[in-house]
Motif scaffolding. Structure first.
Motif, PDB file in Angstrom:
ATOM      1  N   THR A 349      28.890  37.533  47.420  1.00 55.86           N
ATOM      2  CA  THR A 349      29.165  38.100  48.741  1.00 55.86           C
ATOM      3  C   THR A 349      28.116  39.158  49.047  1.00 55.86           C
ATOM      4  N   TRP A 378      33.938  50.467  51.795  1.00 55.60           N
ATOM      5  CA  TRP A 378      33.742  50.395  50.341  1.00 55.60           C
ATOM      6  C   TRP A 378      34.973  49.829  49.637  1.00 55.60           C
ATOM      7  N   GLN A 379      36.152  50.032  50.215  1.00 53.87           N
ATOM      8  CA  GLN A 379      37.346  49.404  49.651  1.00 53.87           C
ATOM      9  C   GLN A 379      37.284  47.885  49.808  1.00 53.87           C
ATOM     10  N   GLU A 380      36.718  47.421  50.919  1.00 52.98           N
ATOM     11  CA  GLU A 380      36.547  45.985  51.117  1.00 52.98           C
ATOM     12  C   GLU A 380      35.540  45.421  50.109  1.00 52.98           C
ATOM     13  N   ASP A 382      34.980  46.640  47.151  1.00 51.24           N
ATOM     14  CA  ASP A 382      35.672  46.632  45.863  1.00 51.24           C
ATOM     15  C   ASP A 382      36.602  45.432  45.740  1.00 51.24           C
ATOM     16  N   ALA A 383      37.264  45.068  46.832  1.00 51.32           N
ATOM     17  CA  ALA A 383      38.164  43.913  46.799  1.00 51.32           C
ATOM     18  C   ALA A 383      37.386  42.623  46.545  1.00 51.32           C
ATOM     19  N   ALA A 384      36.184  42.539  47.088  1.00 49.52           N
ATOM     20  CA  ALA A 384      35.378  41.332  46.883  1.00 49.52           C
ATOM     21  C   ALA A 384      34.978  41.164  45.424  1.00 49.52           C
ATOM     22  N   GLU A 386      36.770  41.474  42.934  1.00 52.99           N
ATOM     23  CA  GLU A 386      37.842  40.855  42.148  1.00 52.99           C
ATOM     24  C   GLU A 386      37.574  39.378  41.902  1.00 52.99           C
ATOM     25  N   THR A 387      36.800  38.752  42.799  1.00 54.53           N
ATOM     26  CA  THR A 387      36.578  37.308  42.686  1.00 54.53           C
ATOM     27  C   THR A 387      35.127  36.927  42.444  1.00 54.53           C
ATOM     28  N   ILE A 413      35.119  52.286  42.307  1.00 51.18           N
ATOM     29  CA  ILE A 413      34.902  50.871  42.604  1.00 51.18           C
ATOM     30  C   ILE A 413      34.250  50.206  41.402  1.00 51.18           C
ATOM     31  N   SER A 415      33.960  46.365  38.828  1.00 50.05           N
ATOM     32  CA  SER A 415      34.751  45.362  38.125  1.00 50.05           C
ATOM     33  C   SER A 415      34.193  45.152  36.735  1.00 50.05           C
TER      34      SER A 415
END
Length: 735
Positions: A349, A378-380, A382-384, A386-387, A413, A415
């Motif tokens: 992404t 930045w939260q969005e 961080d969510a990306a 995850e995958t 942030i 992973s």
């Protein structure tokens, strides 16, 4: 685009200067720190430091020097005045490592004040310094504004080992011009692994450079060019019949890789006969050179025609290098031709951020870039993670940091499984300028894992105060950790108000887990701080596994690189350290310090390994007071107790003092024993502190030990500053 030789002017490695690998006490032949060494990237393309470039062919009526009269980036640029119609003048960059068969592109900006425009050359050399190829382009003749040179792209020829970028004014031309933002980078489709088109060597071996038969000896064997289709130097894999799960095929040279990053492999293959399935794999290595994972995939190959195939692979935890393997397994013979093998980073992404929100501000495109200060954005991101892996592109522009809220905050942030890249759109285009006093930082990384930050320039519009310009830290109350941080291609110049660090790495041990695995690579630091407490790079308590590499560090108010307390497993490698004689009269390039203010102390040295290798250390002649030192070990205060409960006797007695003061040849091993027994350090040892293959210019001391009782600790009669230089073979050889 033009292609032209520079006549009889030689700009091979010999003209890059240098005084020998161990030239202690020898003065510099030039005012800058340009050396005979070859680096992974072009150094000081913004001309903000006095390193990385050599002048040549500066005849009568010409001038070439770094100037602060104008700049497209930072405060300085290269200024060339050519007033002679019969003399040439030019500057050459440092030597940059290249791979034969790979495309490279040189870029730069020019400002023509009068007369003719300059030329930008890209030149390739072999290991003996012989020029193999030269390509050039001319800058725009438009006057009075910064314009980009047409990019110079060329393929590194067979036998090439390094390249240079040259700024040049021909002998029959006159003019005054400025050049800035010079860069050399692999082409858009260049592979991380070497020789993607399998060009053969020019040594008569007919073996593709950078590819080996897959065995422990890594010898050329089955890896040969195919005679029937060699348009791109095709690799023919003709493995022997194997048994079981054995591999047979070819392996490429290793390349730098990052844990939790994804890599994409593409290639063309043609099956002539044999099994319809071949295999491709990326094999991953840790910092100790141990294999930590192999990601293998079978590829169906059809007979009689070229077929494109691709796969992606995720680097496991601990990865620092990788290599590509192509071949077959099992007992069935396979004959397959392979060509155009490309390994590149892959981002699942991509987001965009800008100095202020654009369009819809959802971050999906450059036209709809989010505000870089937007926490929801930045939260969005961080969510990306995850995958999959993610990249945030900071669009080129001026980012004004006038309040603490304007800082670039990367917090909470990341992973364990997927890497995040935050990158400037171009090498020199993203500028964060401090415009007021701050209580926090210009950039802060906190409670983040698996992050790469690259291509950002930090500066200040005045003597504004901030604790650290770029801080990497942790919040012990958050229950998170900071680990796997790469800071690459960052420049930090003209920030005299910074108190403590350009790049700070600060853990909170024992209240937090510490900051682990930090790399500062390909940076440029110049004119930072105004007091002895400032350091270009400062790794303090709770920082573990820290590497500073391939960077230019010039004119720090305090020690250039400082380590404090138990900073385990540090490496300082392939950097250029320069004291120009224009900043503060203090030349101590590296310091490892302990400050034990209580009894017992809790700051201690740990045994290693640590490495100082491949660096250039240069001071202006006559500038140092009282000494120009590469490194100081500082032990102040009470005796410390380490994590295993062992007390270390730092408060030396008169007997130990006499031993350390005796610098005679016959006392070397006895002095080493005192340092090992009292401070837990093995000097000139692969398992302790090793110092190898550095260059020293106007440096009189390699290493000192400053040992003093302080903070109320009683002296035992051994306080003093001890010169440990001759405990290192590299120093003795230099004398």
């Amino acid at each position: 685009m033009i292609s032209r030789r520079l006549g009889s002017i030689a700009i091979g490695l010999a003209l890059l200067g240098g005084t020998g690998a161990n030239a202690l006490l020898a003065p510099s032949a030039e005012a800058d720190a340009t050396t005979s060494r070859t680096y992974e990237s072009l150094k000081n393309g913004s001309f903000e430091a006095d390193a990385g470039w050599s002048s040549f062919a500066q005849g009568a009526g010409t001038e070439a020097a770094v100037s602060d009269l104008r700049a497209s980036h930072g405060q300085r640029s290269l200024r060339i005045v050519d007033s002679s119609s019969s003399s040439a003048v030019g500057w050459a960059s440092n030597a940059i490592r290249v791979d034969p068969g790979k495309q490279y592109t040189a870029t730069a900006l020019s400002y023509v004040a009068s007369g003719h425009a300059p030329l930008l050359y890209l030149k390739f050399y072999d290991s003996a310094g012989r020029e193999l190829d030269s390509t050039a382009t001319s800058a725009s003749t438009q006057r009075g504004e910064w314009r980009a040179f047409p990019a110079v792209s060329a393929w590194a020829p067979d036998g090439a080992t390094h390249a240079q970028v040259v700024i040049y004014s021909l002998s029959n031309r006159t003019g005054t011009f400025f050049v800035d933002a010079v860069d050399l980078a692999p082409g858009a489709n260049a592979s991380l692994t070497a020789n993607q088109y399998f060009h053969v060597q020019n040594d008569g071996s007919a073996t593709p450079w950078g590819w080996y038969e897959l065995d422990d000896a890594r010898q050329a064997g089955s890896v040969v060019p195919d005679p029937t289709d060699a348009a791109n130097g095709v690799l023919a894999i003709r493995p022997h019949v194997s048994t079981g799960d054995e591999w047979s095929g070819a392996v490429g040279t290793r390349f730098s890789a990052s844990e939790a990053a994804r890599y994409s492999l593409s290639m063309k293959a043609l099956r002539q006969r044999g099994t319809p399935v071949m295999h491709a794999a990326l094999r991953y290595y840790d910092r100790h050179g141990e294999v930590i994972g192999t990601d293998r995939s079978g590829i169906d190959v059809v007979p009689g025609r070229w077929q494109e195939s691709s796969l992606t692979s995720l680097a496991p935890s601990g990865t620092v290098e990788a290599e590509l393997i192509i071949g077959c397994t099992g007992t069935v013979r396979c004959d397959t031709l392979v060509d155009d093998v490309t390994v590149t980073p892959h981002w699942d992404t991509t987001f965009y951020a800008a100095p202020s929100a654009l369009g819809s501000a959802d971050g999906s495109t450059p036209e709809s870039a989010a505000d870089y200060r937007d926490d929801a954005f930045w939260q969005e991101v961080d969510a990306a993670l995850e995958t999959g892996t993610a990249r945030v592109v900071l669009t080129d522009g001026q980012y004004d940091v006038a309040t603490d809220d304007d800082a670039l905050h990367l917090r909470g942030i990341g992973s364990d499984d997927h890497r995040l890249l935050v990158s400037g759109e171009s090498r020199f285009g993203v500028v964060l300028t401090q415009r007021a006093d701050l209580t926090t930082y210009v950039v802060q990384v906190r409670d983040v894992v698996n992050l790469t930050v690259e291509n950002i320039h930090l500066t200040a519009d005045g003597t504004y105060v901030t604790p650290s310009a770029f801080l990497i830290t942790e919040d012990p109350t958050a229950g998170e950790r900071t680990e796997g941080i790469i800071v690459r291609g960052i420049s930090l110049t003209d920030m005299p108000g910074v108190k403590y660090s350009g790049v700070g790495v600060a853990g909170t041990v024992p209240s937090g887990p510490g900051v682990v695995d930090v790399v500062v690579d390909d940076g440029l630091f110049a004119r930072g701080g105004s007091g002895a407490g400032y350091h270009h790079v400062y790794a303090t308590r709770g920082a573990t596994t820290v590497r500073v590499s391939e960077s230019v560090l010039q004119d720090s108010a305090g020690t250039y690189v400082k380590l404090r307390d138990n900073v385990g497993d540090w490496v300082i490698e392939d950097n250029i350290f320069v004291s120009s004689g224009t900043w503060i009269n203090n030349v101590q390039f590296i310091q490892w310090a302990l400050y034990n203010t209580t009894e017992p102390g809790n700051e201690f040295f740990s045994p290693g390994p640590y490495r100082i290798a491949g660096n250039v250390f240069e001071a202006q002649e006559g500038w140092c007071a009282p000494q120009c030192r590469v490194m100081t070990l500082t032990a102040r205060g009470y005796n410390p107790v380490d994590h295993d409960g062992v007390e270390w006797d730092h408060l030396l007695d008169p007997v130990k003092r006499e031993i350390l003061m005796d610098e005679s040849e016959g006392n070397i091993e006895t002095r080493r024993a005192v340092v090992r027994q009292n401070f837990n350090l093995a000097l000139d040892d692969a398992h302790g502190i090793s110092v190898t293959d550095n260059e020293y210019r106007n440096i009189d001391t390699l290493m000192t030990l400053w040992n003093t009782s302080d903070y109320g600790a009683p002296s035992q009669g051994g306080n003093g500053v001890y010169d440990l230089s001759n405990l290192f073979a590299t120093y003795r050889d230099g004398l």
